[in-house]
Enzyme design. Structure first.
Site, PDB file in Angstrom:
ATOM      1  N   LYS A  28      64.724  47.969  57.909  1.00 18.92           N
ATOM      2  CA  LYS A  28      65.529  49.163  58.204  1.00 18.92           C
ATOM      3  C   LYS A  28      64.844  50.047  59.256  1.00 18.92           C
ATOM      4  CE  LYS A  28      65.545  50.618  53.884  1.00 18.92           C
ATOM      5  NZ  LYS A  28      64.689  49.621  53.228  1.00 18.92           N
ATOM      6  N   ARG A 103      70.086  56.173  48.013  1.00 20.82           N
ATOM      7  CA  ARG A 103      69.434  55.126  47.229  1.00 20.82           C
ATOM      8  C   ARG A 103      69.918  55.102  45.782  1.00 20.82           C
ATOM      9  NH1 ARG A 103      64.426  54.487  50.500  1.00 20.82           N
ATOM     10  NH2 ARG A 103      63.196  52.849  49.550  1.00 20.82           N
ATOM     11  N   ARG A 142      52.016  44.256  56.230  1.00 16.67           N
ATOM     12  CA  ARG A 142      51.925  45.584  56.843  1.00 16.67           C
ATOM     13  C   ARG A 142      50.849  46.422  56.163  1.00 16.67           C
ATOM     14  NH1 ARG A 142      57.119  49.345  56.771  1.00 16.67           N
ATOM     15  NH2 ARG A 142      56.653  49.273  54.559  1.00 16.67           N
ATOM     16  N   ARG A 148      49.895  52.725  54.617  1.00 21.71           N
ATOM     17  CA  ARG A 148      50.872  53.129  53.589  1.00 21.71           C
ATOM     18  C   ARG A 148      50.373  52.684  52.230  1.00 21.71           C
ATOM     19  NH1 ARG A 148      57.239  52.543  54.873  1.00 21.71           N
ATOM     20  NH2 ARG A 148      57.254  52.451  52.593  1.00 21.71           N
ATOM     21  N   ARG A 160      58.823  48.328  43.777  1.00 18.76           N
ATOM     22  CA  ARG A 160      59.812  48.922  44.693  1.00 18.76           C
ATOM     23  C   ARG A 160      61.065  48.038  44.769  1.00 18.76           C
ATOM     24  NH1 ARG A 160      55.954  49.349  49.655  1.00 18.76           N
ATOM     25  NH2 ARG A 160      57.832  49.740  50.878  1.00 18.76           N
TER      26      ARG A 160
HETATM   27  P1  AP5 Z   1      60.462  47.898  58.032  1.00 21.12           P
HETATM   28  O1  AP5 Z   1      61.285  47.929  59.255  1.00 21.12           O
HETATM   29  O2  AP5 Z   1      59.513  49.018  57.777  1.00 21.12           O
HETATM   30  O3  AP5 Z   1      61.386  47.683  56.756  1.00 21.12           O
HETATM   31  P2  AP5 Z   1      62.057  48.776  55.824  1.00 21.12           P
HETATM   32  O4  AP5 Z   1      63.287  48.158  55.278  1.00 21.12           O
HETATM   33  O5  AP5 Z   1      62.185  50.066  56.579  1.00 21.12           O
HETATM   34  O6  AP5 Z   1      60.909  48.840  54.745  1.00 21.12           O
HETATM   35  P3  AP5 Z   1      60.137  50.067  54.142  1.00 21.12           P
HETATM   36  O7  AP5 Z   1      58.992  49.549  53.361  1.00 21.12           O
HETATM   37  O8  AP5 Z   1      59.804  51.100  55.160  1.00 21.12           O
HETATM   38  O9  AP5 Z   1      61.281  50.566  53.224  1.00 21.12           O
HETATM   39  P4  AP5 Z   1      61.240  51.237  51.904  1.00 21.12           P
HETATM   40  O10 AP5 Z   1      62.676  51.304  51.616  1.00 21.12           O
HETATM   41  O11 AP5 Z   1      60.375  50.701  50.836  1.00 21.12           O
HETATM   42  O12 AP5 Z   1      60.451  52.551  52.314  1.00 21.12           O
HETATM   43  P5  AP5 Z   1      60.896  54.037  52.487  1.00 21.12           P
HETATM   44  O13 AP5 Z   1      59.989  54.606  53.479  1.00 21.12           O
HETATM   45  O14 AP5 Z   1      62.365  54.166  52.672  1.00 21.12           O
HETATM   46  O15 AP5 Z   1      59.707  46.490  58.034  1.00 21.12           O
HETATM   47  C1  AP5 Z   1      58.762  46.160  57.029  1.00 21.12           C
HETATM   48  C2  AP5 Z   1      57.714  45.236  57.671  1.00 21.12           C
HETATM   49  O16 AP5 Z   1      58.359  44.026  58.079  1.00 21.12           O
HETATM   50  C3  AP5 Z   1      57.067  45.830  58.953  1.00 21.12           C
HETATM   51  O17 AP5 Z   1      55.712  45.484  58.985  1.00 21.12           O
HETATM   52  C4  AP5 Z   1      57.834  45.163  60.088  1.00 21.12           C
HETATM   53  O18 AP5 Z   1      57.065  45.034  61.261  1.00 21.12           O
HETATM   54  C5  AP5 Z   1      58.186  43.807  59.480  1.00 21.12           C
HETATM   55  N1  AP5 Z   1      59.430  43.256  60.005  1.00 21.12           N
HETATM   56  C6  AP5 Z   1      60.565  43.942  60.300  1.00 21.12           C
HETATM   57  N2  AP5 Z   1      61.522  43.095  60.757  1.00 21.12           N
HETATM   58  C7  AP5 Z   1      60.968  41.866  60.739  1.00 21.12           C
HETATM   59  C8  AP5 Z   1      61.449  40.567  61.093  1.00 21.12           C
HETATM   60  N3  AP5 Z   1      62.688  40.382  61.537  1.00 21.12           N
HETATM   61  N4  AP5 Z   1      60.619  39.521  60.924  1.00 21.12           N
HETATM   62  C9  AP5 Z   1      59.340  39.704  60.458  1.00 21.12           C
HETATM   63  N5  AP5 Z   1      58.826  40.902  60.124  1.00 21.12           N
HETATM   64  C10 AP5 Z   1      59.627  41.967  60.260  1.00 21.12           C
HETATM   65  O19 AP5 Z   1      60.597  54.635  51.028  1.00 21.12           O
HETATM   66  C11 AP5 Z   1      59.270  54.726  50.517  1.00 21.12           C
HETATM   67  C12 AP5 Z   1      59.305  55.463  49.181  1.00 21.12           C
HETATM   68  O20 AP5 Z   1      59.805  56.805  49.377  1.00 21.12           O
HETATM   69  C13 AP5 Z   1      60.243  54.861  48.122  1.00 21.12           C
HETATM   70  O21 AP5 Z   1      59.623  53.824  47.395  1.00 21.12           O
HETATM   71  C14 AP5 Z   1      60.551  56.105  47.266  1.00 21.12           C
HETATM   72  O22 AP5 Z   1      59.488  56.394  46.401  1.00 21.12           O
HETATM   73  C15 AP5 Z   1      60.632  57.228  48.289  1.00 21.12           C
HETATM   74  N6  AP5 Z   1      62.007  57.427  48.801  1.00 21.12           N
HETATM   75  C16 AP5 Z   1      62.436  57.256  50.087  1.00 21.12           C
HETATM   76  N7  AP5 Z   1      63.748  57.521  50.185  1.00 21.12           N
HETATM   77  C17 AP5 Z   1      64.172  57.852  48.940  1.00 21.12           C
HETATM   78  C18 AP5 Z   1      65.431  58.193  48.396  1.00 21.12           C
HETATM   79  N8  AP5 Z   1      66.540  58.244  49.166  1.00 21.12           N
HETATM   80  N9  AP5 Z   1      65.498  58.461  47.073  1.00 21.12           N
HETATM   81  C19 AP5 Z   1      64.410  58.436  46.288  1.00 21.12           C
HETATM   82  N10 AP5 Z   1      63.176  58.089  46.739  1.00 21.12           N
HETATM   83  C20 AP5 Z   1      63.054  57.804  48.046  1.00 21.12           C
END
Ligand code: AP5
Length: 209
Positions: A28, A103, A142, A148, A160
């Site tokens: 994402k 979410r 990552r 992180r 997660r």
């Molecule tokens: P990346 O692009 O970062 O993927 P992502 O889907 O954004 O993954 P995240 O880990 O950032 O998402 P998340 O939902 O856990 O975290 P968030 O910050 O929202 O890619 C991941 C990796 O894969 C990278 O290294 C990238 O280079 C690699 N990659 C990408 N595309 C690729 C490809 N095609 N091939 C190979 N590799 C690839 O949330 C974190 C925490 O915040 C949550 O756990 C929760 O505690 C809190 N939080 C956030 N939002 C909310 C909400 N709305 N409600 C409640 N809690 C929340």
């Protein structure tokens, strides 16, 4: 009160707003950066906004960090408040790309209500599909370099993903009742996935940007 079904059918939308949806590690954040650059949209990532609060060592950030480090979701009212503030601060934008929000179904309903206050609505939900072992592999990889703390060990990464299945996957069902969800393969090269996403957006984007 106007029903949310009517919101999805009738709002005269002058913005283009979409949700990039999918489990942790589905790409994402990676795809959002490219998409907001192409379509000149405001990127709203609740994960990034929470990490900014952690860096500032605000009370909200310190409380959120304890929850994030366990792989659990931060309370709805906290993230809805963050998004509400961000929408007000960016009301002149061409549209919003929501990443990591909503979410839960409660967050989705709140988002519809907030967007309605701005006379707009969600146009489409693009849902990235990636198999679970690939998600774990990407996040642990990552974790070696990102700093992180929620990427550092497999137990938290899997927590997660479990949280996603328990509380977040239902968000797709919520938008499906309005016919707004499109599934996109999230495996392959970043550019291939980007092309598939832009193809889906371009089919729907009828507004001037
Ligand atoms: P990346 O692009 O970062 O993927 P992502 O889907 O954004 O993954 P995240 O880990 O950032 O998402 P998340 O939902 O856990 O975290 P968030 O910050 O929202 O890619 C991941 C990796 O894969 C990278 O290294 C990238 O280079 C690699 N990659 C990408 N595309 C690729 C490809 N095609 N091939 C190979 N590799 C690839 O949330 C974190 C925490 O915040 C949550 O756990 C929760 O505690 C809190 N939080 C956030 N939002 C909310 C909400 N709305 N409600 C409640 N809690 C929340």
């Amino acid at each position: 009160m106007i029903s949310l079904k009517v919101v999805h059918l009738k709002v005269r939308n002058t913005m283009f707003n979409f949700i990039l949806f999918g489990p942790p590690g589905s790409g994402k954040g990676t795809q959002s950066e490219k998409l907001v650059s192409k379509y000149v949209l405001k990127h709203l990532s609740t994960g990034d906004l929470l990490r900014t609060e952690i860096q500032k060592q605000s009370y909200l950030g310190l409380e959120a960090k304890k929850i994030m480090d366990k792989g659990e979701l931060v309370p709805d009212e906290v993230v809805i408040g963050i998004i509400s503030t961000a929408l007000k601060a960016n009301s002149e934008s061409n549209g919003f790309l929501f990443d990591g929000f909503p979410r839960t179904e409660a967050q989705a309903i709140a988002l519809d209500e907030l967007l309605l206050q701005h006379q707009t609505a969600i146009d489409v939900v693009l849902a990235l599909k990636v198999n679970e072992e690939e998600l774990v592999k990407r996040l642990l990889h990552r974790g070696i370099t990102s700093g992180r703390t929620d990427d550092l060990n497999e137990e938290v990464v899997r927590a997660r993903i479990t949280e996603y299945h328990k509380k977040t996957s239902v968000v797709a069902d919520y938008y499906n009742q309005f016919g707004k969800v499109v599934y996109v393969k999230g495996e392959g090269s970043v550019d291939e996935i980007f092309n598939n996403l832009t193809h889906e957006i371009d089919k729907r984007k009828t507004k001037v940007m």
